[in-house]
Write a protein that holds these residues in place. Sequence first.
Motif, PDB file in Angstrom:
ATOM      1  N   ALA A   2      19.543 -22.237  39.808  1.00 31.20           N
ATOM      2  CA  ALA A   2      19.122 -23.235  38.911  1.00 31.20           C
ATOM      3  C   ALA A   2      18.186 -22.490  37.937  1.00 31.20           C
ATOM      4  N   SER A   3      18.053 -23.289  36.596  1.00 28.95           N
ATOM      5  CA  SER A   3      17.212 -22.565  35.640  1.00 28.95           C
ATOM      6  C   SER A   3      15.779 -23.240  35.696  1.00 28.95           C
ATOM      7  N   ILE A   4      14.856 -22.486  35.511  1.00 27.05           N
ATOM      8  CA  ILE A   4      13.364 -23.193  35.431  1.00 27.05           C
ATOM      9  C   ILE A   4      13.005 -23.227  33.983  1.00 27.05           C
ATOM     10  N   VAL A   5      13.781 -22.458  33.133  1.00 30.74           N
ATOM     11  CA  VAL A   5      13.291 -22.600  31.677  1.00 30.74           C
ATOM     12  C   VAL A   5      14.650 -22.350  31.075  1.00 30.74           C
ATOM     13  N   SER A   6      15.216 -23.345  29.866  1.00 29.99           N
ATOM     14  CA  SER A   6      16.338 -23.212  29.172  1.00 29.99           C
ATOM     15  C   SER A   6      15.863 -23.605  27.770  1.00 29.99           C
ATOM     16  N   VAL A   7      16.174 -22.629  26.761  1.00 27.38           N
ATOM     17  CA  VAL A   7      15.940 -22.967  25.459  1.00 27.38           C
ATOM     18  C   VAL A   7      17.254 -22.632  24.770  1.00 27.38           C
ATOM     19  N   ARG A   8      17.322 -23.553  23.759  1.00 25.43           N
ATOM     20  CA  ARG A   8      18.498 -23.735  22.968  1.00 25.43           C
ATOM     21  C   ARG A   8      18.333 -23.781  21.478  1.00 25.43           C
ATOM     22  N   ASP A   9      18.948 -22.862  20.699  1.00 25.30           N
ATOM     23  CA  ASP A   9      18.880 -22.806  19.345  1.00 25.30           C
ATOM     24  C   ASP A   9      17.415 -22.707  18.792  1.00 25.30           C
ATOM     25  N   LEU A  10      16.615 -22.007  19.463  1.00 22.43           N
ATOM     26  CA  LEU A  10      15.099 -22.056  19.504  1.00 22.43           C
ATOM     27  C   LEU A  10      14.625 -21.535  18.071  1.00 22.43           C
ATOM     28  N   THR A  11      14.282 -22.064  17.171  1.00 21.68           N
ATOM     29  CA  THR A  11      13.796 -21.422  15.894  1.00 21.68           C
ATOM     30  C   THR A  11      12.196 -21.622  15.580  1.00 21.68           C
ATOM     31  N   LYS A  12      11.492 -20.790  14.869  1.00 24.33           N
ATOM     32  CA  LYS A  12      10.126 -20.827  14.751  1.00 24.33           C
ATOM     33  C   LYS A  12      10.035 -20.205  13.454  1.00 24.33           C
ATOM     34  N   VAL A  21       8.586 -17.151   6.926  1.00 23.33           N
ATOM     35  CA  VAL A  21       8.720 -15.784   7.813  1.00 23.33           C
ATOM     36  C   VAL A  21       9.186 -16.576   8.915  1.00 23.33           C
ATOM     37  N   PRO A  22      10.535 -16.213   9.298  1.00 25.94           N
ATOM     38  CA  PRO A  22      11.033 -16.601  10.635  1.00 25.94           C
ATOM     39  C   PRO A  22      10.777 -15.544  11.555  1.00 25.94           C
ATOM     40  N   GLY A  44       6.565  -7.682  16.349  1.00 26.45           N
ATOM     41  CA  GLY A  44       6.953  -8.428  15.363  1.00 26.45           C
ATOM     42  C   GLY A  44       8.563  -9.000  15.803  1.00 26.45           C
ATOM     43  N   SER A  45       9.002  -8.459  16.873  1.00 26.66           N
ATOM     44  CA  SER A  45      10.313  -8.923  17.327  1.00 26.66           C
ATOM     45  C   SER A  45      10.384 -10.653  17.896  1.00 26.66           C
ATOM     46  N   ASP A 220      13.890  -8.654  15.693  1.00 25.94           N
ATOM     47  CA  ASP A 220      13.749  -9.593  14.403  1.00 25.94           C
ATOM     48  C   ASP A 220      13.841 -10.841  14.719  1.00 25.94           C
ATOM     49  N   GLY A 221      13.524 -11.472  15.736  1.00 25.05           N
ATOM     50  CA  GLY A 221      13.275 -12.815  16.252  1.00 25.05           C
ATOM     51  C   GLY A 221      15.037 -13.298  16.976  1.00 25.05           C
ATOM     52  N   ALA A 222      15.596 -12.471  17.065  1.00 28.24           N
ATOM     53  CA  ALA A 222      16.995 -12.828  17.610  1.00 28.24           C
ATOM     54  C   ALA A 222      17.238 -11.915  19.208  1.00 28.24           C
ATOM     55  N   VAL A 223      17.791 -12.211  20.176  1.00 31.27           N
ATOM     56  CA  VAL A 223      18.155 -11.801  21.121  1.00 31.27           C
ATOM     57  C   VAL A 223      19.374 -10.782  21.003  1.00 31.27           C
ATOM     58  N   VAL A 224      19.140  -9.540  21.400  1.00 28.27           N
ATOM     59  CA  VAL A 224      19.978  -8.478  21.398  1.00 28.27           C
ATOM     60  C   VAL A 224      20.806  -8.608  22.424  1.00 28.27           C
ATOM     61  N   ASP A 225      20.353  -8.372  23.819  1.00 25.68           N
ATOM     62  CA  ASP A 225      21.145  -8.238  24.919  1.00 25.68           C
ATOM     63  C   ASP A 225      20.264  -8.708  26.343  1.00 25.68           C
ATOM     64  N   ARG A 226      20.782  -8.667  27.283  1.00 23.89           N
ATOM     65  CA  ARG A 226      20.019  -8.842  28.594  1.00 23.89           C
ATOM     66  C   ARG A 226      20.564  -7.575  29.381  1.00 23.89           C
ATOM     67  N   VAL A 227      19.719  -6.723  29.869  1.00 25.18           N
ATOM     68  CA  VAL A 227      20.175  -5.728  30.599  1.00 25.18           C
ATOM     69  C   VAL A 227      19.466  -5.264  31.624  1.00 25.18           C
ATOM     70  N   SER A 228      19.928  -4.366  32.597  1.00 25.24           N
ATOM     71  CA  SER A 228      18.947  -4.088  33.719  1.00 25.24           C
ATOM     72  C   SER A 228      18.247  -3.041  33.577  1.00 25.24           C
ATOM     73  N   PRO A 229      17.259  -2.536  34.024  1.00 23.18           N
ATOM     74  CA  PRO A 229      16.471  -1.386  33.751  1.00 23.18           C
ATOM     75  C   PRO A 229      17.321  -0.022  33.757  1.00 23.18           C
ATOM     76  N   ALA A 230      18.160  -0.161  34.529  1.00 21.53           N
ATOM     77  CA  ALA A 230      19.072   1.403  34.353  1.00 21.53           C
ATOM     78  C   ALA A 230      19.819   1.286  33.258  1.00 21.53           C
ATOM     79  N   GLU A 231      20.367  -0.114  32.729  1.00 22.73           N
ATOM     80  CA  GLU A 231      21.265   0.138  31.406  1.00 22.73           C
ATOM     81  C   GLU A 231      20.292   0.484  30.478  1.00 22.73           C
ATOM     82  N   ALA A 232      18.994  -0.022  30.272  1.00 21.64           N
ATOM     83  CA  ALA A 232      17.976   0.380  29.285  1.00 21.64           C
ATOM     84  C   ALA A 232      17.602   1.515  29.199  1.00 21.64           C
ATOM     85  N   GLY A 233      17.927   2.540  30.335  1.00 24.72           N
ATOM     86  CA  GLY A 233      17.460   4.111  30.257  1.00 24.72           C
ATOM     87  C   GLY A 233      16.402   4.044  31.051  1.00 24.72           C
TER      88      GLY A 233
END
Length: 238
Positions: A2-12, A21-22, A44-45, A220-233
């Motif tokens: 189950a999700s405790i947080v869900s964000v959709r098309d979130l823009t600021k 400035v996005p 600034g990301s 730059d305000g966008a999701v790049v990926d979701r990785v494990s610590p190992a995958e992030a080096g």
Amino acid sequence: MASIVSVRDLTKEYRLGNVIVPALKRVSLDFGVGEFLAVAGPSGSGKTTLLNMIGCVDTPTGGTVEVDGEQTTLLPERALTDLRLHKIGFIFQSFNLITVLTVFQNVELPLLLQRVGPAAERRRRVLDLLERVGIAPYADQRPNELSGGQRQRVAIARALVTGPKLVLADEPTANLDSVNGQMILDLMKHLNREKGTTFLFSTHDARVMANAEAIIRLADGAVVDRVSPAEAGIAPAR
């Protein structure tokens, strides 16, 4: 899960004079109940902005934010206040401690706002957390009498004292040395395992990322990926 947080098309977007400035660009993410996650990226990301949107301390330009089944963009201010008070613990980078209150009183304040009683129960909970973050000897001092690292630990105790479902932590180890930083991370991991508290960290700190289940990387305000610590080096936490 189950999700405790869900964000959709979130823009600021922020306006600086005639320039828009996005800060976040159509971000869509889900955070599961009981997860221990890090949001990483360069300055600034959009890391802090994302936490502010989820924590109901700022409003999006577009998109939706849902916290524990409540769509926050539809809630009146009173309901948002209740959501922040009863379900969310927020550790601010700037501490946001009340200078005229003692350390004890700063940490007790959320319990008073929740009308937790009796006084002996509040005292037990506050002193227990002050002990666990290593700041109990300073209970009667005021924030301006403490170092930055000590104030950070007070802010962490205040965020945890109500036993929130969700803790949002903006650079929680930034003012802590390696020993105290790991002590705080160990406490949070214990609460995560024991109570199922969800933790979401904004961080540059490899120690925090090493302890996370997963790292959400922003640029730059966008999701790049979701990785494990190992995958992030990043080497695993010891």
